[in-house]
Design a protein around this motif. Sequence first.
Motif, PDB file in Angstrom:
ATOM      1  N   THR A 124       6.895  -3.931  -6.746  1.00  0.00           N
ATOM      2  CA  THR A 124       6.872  -3.322  -8.081  1.00  0.00           C
ATOM      3  C   THR A 124       5.738  -2.305  -8.100  1.00  0.00           C
ATOM      4  O   THR A 124       4.802  -2.375  -7.288  1.00  0.00           O
ATOM      5  CB  THR A 124       6.627  -4.370  -9.189  1.00  0.00           C
ATOM      6  N   GLU A 125       5.817  -1.373  -9.023  1.00  0.00           N
ATOM      7  CA  GLU A 125       4.775  -0.353  -9.113  1.00  0.00           C
ATOM      8  C   GLU A 125       3.404  -0.971  -9.383  1.00  0.00           C
ATOM      9  O   GLU A 125       2.385  -0.482  -8.890  1.00  0.00           O
ATOM     10  CB  GLU A 125       5.120   0.650 -10.217  1.00  0.00           C
ATOM     11  N   GLU A 126       3.377  -2.053 -10.139  1.00  0.00           N
ATOM     12  CA  GLU A 126       2.111  -2.677 -10.497  1.00  0.00           C
ATOM     13  C   GLU A 126       1.398  -3.291  -9.309  1.00  0.00           C
ATOM     14  O   GLU A 126       0.166  -3.405  -9.289  1.00  0.00           O
ATOM     15  CB  GLU A 126       2.337  -3.764 -11.568  1.00  0.00           C
ATOM     16  N   LYS A 127       2.155  -3.699  -8.280  1.00  0.00           N
ATOM     17  CA  LYS A 127       1.552  -4.377  -7.126  1.00  0.00           C
ATOM     18  C   LYS A 127       1.091  -3.408  -6.038  1.00  0.00           C
ATOM     19  O   LYS A 127       0.432  -3.827  -5.092  1.00  0.00           O
ATOM     20  CB  LYS A 127       2.547  -5.367  -6.521  1.00  0.00           C
ATOM     21  N   ILE A 128       1.437  -2.142  -6.155  1.00  0.00           N
ATOM     22  CA  ILE A 128       1.068  -1.175  -5.116  1.00  0.00           C
ATOM     23  C   ILE A 128      -0.384  -0.745  -5.289  1.00  0.00           C
ATOM     24  O   ILE A 128      -0.822  -0.401  -6.393  1.00  0.00           O
ATOM     25  CB  ILE A 128       1.989   0.059  -5.173  1.00  0.00           C
ATOM     26  N   ARG A 129      -1.113  -0.766  -4.201  1.00  0.00           N
ATOM     27  CA  ARG A 129      -2.501  -0.301  -4.188  1.00  0.00           C
ATOM     28  C   ARG A 129      -2.537   1.059  -3.502  1.00  0.00           C
ATOM     29  O   ARG A 129      -2.457   1.161  -2.283  1.00  0.00           O
ATOM     30  CB  ARG A 129      -3.385  -1.299  -3.455  1.00  0.00           C
ATOM     31  N   ILE A 144      -6.921   1.314   5.087  1.00  0.00           N
ATOM     32  CA  ILE A 144      -6.097   0.572   6.040  1.00  0.00           C
ATOM     33  C   ILE A 144      -5.747   1.441   7.240  1.00  0.00           C
ATOM     34  O   ILE A 144      -5.777   0.994   8.378  1.00  0.00           O
ATOM     35  CB  ILE A 144      -4.827   0.060   5.348  1.00  0.00           C
ATOM     36  N   VAL A 145      -5.420   2.719   6.979  1.00  0.00           N
ATOM     37  CA  VAL A 145      -5.114   3.611   8.091  1.00  0.00           C
ATOM     38  C   VAL A 145      -6.313   3.695   9.020  1.00  0.00           C
ATOM     39  O   VAL A 145      -6.187   3.689  10.243  1.00  0.00           O
ATOM     40  CB  VAL A 145      -4.715   5.005   7.565  1.00  0.00           C
ATOM     41  N   GLY A 146      -7.512   3.759   8.440  1.00  0.00           N
ATOM     42  CA  GLY A 146      -8.715   3.807   9.269  1.00  0.00           C
ATOM     43  C   GLY A 146      -8.878   2.562  10.101  1.00  0.00           C
ATOM     44  O   GLY A 146      -9.282   2.623  11.271  1.00  0.00           O
ATOM     45  N   LEU A 161       0.824  -1.195   0.000  1.00  0.00           N
ATOM     46  CA  LEU A 161       0.000   0.000   0.000  1.00  0.00           C
ATOM     47  C   LEU A 161       0.864   1.254   0.000  1.00  0.00           C
ATOM     48  O   LEU A 161       1.965   1.265   0.559  1.00  0.00           O
ATOM     49  CB  LEU A 161      -0.919   0.012   1.225  1.00  0.00           C
ATOM     50  N   GLN A 162       0.335   2.301  -0.600  1.00  0.00           N
ATOM     51  CA  GLN A 162       1.049   3.576  -0.622  1.00  0.00           C
ATOM     52  C   GLN A 162       0.016   4.700  -0.736  1.00  0.00           C
ATOM     53  O   GLN A 162      -0.869   4.679  -1.594  1.00  0.00           O
ATOM     54  CB  GLN A 162       2.017   3.635  -1.806  1.00  0.00           C
ATOM     55  N   ASP A 202       0.541   7.964  -1.459  1.00  0.00           N
ATOM     56  CA  ASP A 202       0.808   8.725  -2.681  1.00  0.00           C
ATOM     57  C   ASP A 202       2.193   8.320  -3.171  1.00  0.00           C
ATOM     58  O   ASP A 202       2.952   7.663  -2.456  1.00  0.00           O
ATOM     59  CB  ASP A 202       0.714  10.241  -2.425  1.00  0.00           C
ATOM     60  N   PRO A 203       2.568   8.702  -4.396  1.00  0.00           N
ATOM     61  CA  PRO A 203       3.839   8.219  -4.981  1.00  0.00           C
ATOM     62  C   PRO A 203       5.087   8.549  -4.179  1.00  0.00           C
ATOM     63  O   PRO A 203       6.119   7.869  -4.332  1.00  0.00           O
ATOM     64  CB  PRO A 203       3.863   8.914  -6.351  1.00  0.00           C
ATOM     65  N   SER A 204       5.034   9.568  -3.339  1.00  0.00           N
ATOM     66  CA  SER A 204       6.226   9.928  -2.557  1.00  0.00           C
ATOM     67  C   SER A 204       6.209   9.363  -1.143  1.00  0.00           C
ATOM     68  O   SER A 204       7.158   9.556  -0.379  1.00  0.00           O
ATOM     69  CB  SER A 204       6.354  11.461  -2.488  1.00  0.00           C
ATOM     70  N   SER A 205       5.145   8.673  -0.761  1.00  0.00           N
ATOM     71  CA  SER A 205       5.016   8.129   0.598  1.00  0.00           C
ATOM     72  C   SER A 205       5.744   6.797   0.733  1.00  0.00           C
ATOM     73  O   SER A 205       6.008   6.113  -0.267  1.00  0.00           O
ATOM     74  CB  SER A 205       3.540   7.938   0.942  1.00  0.00           C
TER      75      SER A 205
END
Length: 319
Positions: A284-289, A296-298, A201-202, A204-207
């Motif tokens: 990999t970038e493809e596996k990131i949701r 998830i944070v919630g 999980l991410q 945003d792209p910079s997190s």
Amino acid sequence: IMVLLVLIFHLLFSCSHSLQYFYTAVTRGINFPELTAVGMIDGEKFLYYDGNTRQAIPKVDWIKNNVKPDYWTSQTQIIRGSEDRYKASLVTAMQRFNQSGGYYHPFQWMYGCELDGETGATDGYSQFGYDGADFLYLELRSTSYVAPVQQALITKQEWDVAEAERRKHYLTKECIYWLKKYVYYGKSILDRKVPPQVSLLQRDPSSPVVCHATGFYPDNVKISWQKDGQELHEDVDVGETLPNHDGTFQKRAELKVTPDVWKKNQFTCVVEHKSGDPIHMILTEEKIRTNSAGIIVGLVVAALVLIAVVVGVVMVVKR
């Protein structure tokens, strides 16, 4: 018959089990019961009591279907009988810390026992916390109390003989007896093995990238990050194991490296659980949701609230 009994015992207790109780007394005026008590087997809540209803109630079917109604009557009487003592302990702690009302002050007691089914080894603990910090705990081997703060020295001196011996006897004898009985009652549930579901999980792209495992049972799990096949210890933040609403658990491990770094190397999240072989998730970038991070944070926040409020073990860490 004896051989059969030994075989049954081995099957039931081939893994580790724990019995824990959490008591929390809080100051008045915060719209929360002055006393709550929770009983847990292997991290699953089976008993609950609070000062509003003043009744001990079952939280799972396996305990409800295996004990008689007078069990709940006796449990209610035991907790009711100690309710005034816990409230008095809270007042005493406030006085020793020179504090007055008008602020939330929790006084907490956590105790329990553990049984290693493979070795037969047992362990127990009893510790008190006040305002989210250690206040007093029992050193089982020396049968004496330890006071991490000066305000607890008086209690240590009062309890260091008779009370310490009585508590040790309970933790090493009675607690283990009830632990075995409860595990027998709930063997079909407590001995189940549910594999984790793993996601990357991410926000945003910079997190940082989070490796999140959820839905697993029992709660013992290891999550680690590897770089080119070598386990990382720096730039990794592993969270606590938290309960889900359905009796399973979740845990996360955060990889604190920039996208420029992980895109040029092979980073792998490894999740190890007794339900099966380790799970390897290559980053990999493809596996990131990215659209699920908020959810998830919630869930994590909700689980923390559940632990802090309902279970009542705010920052009282088991040693």
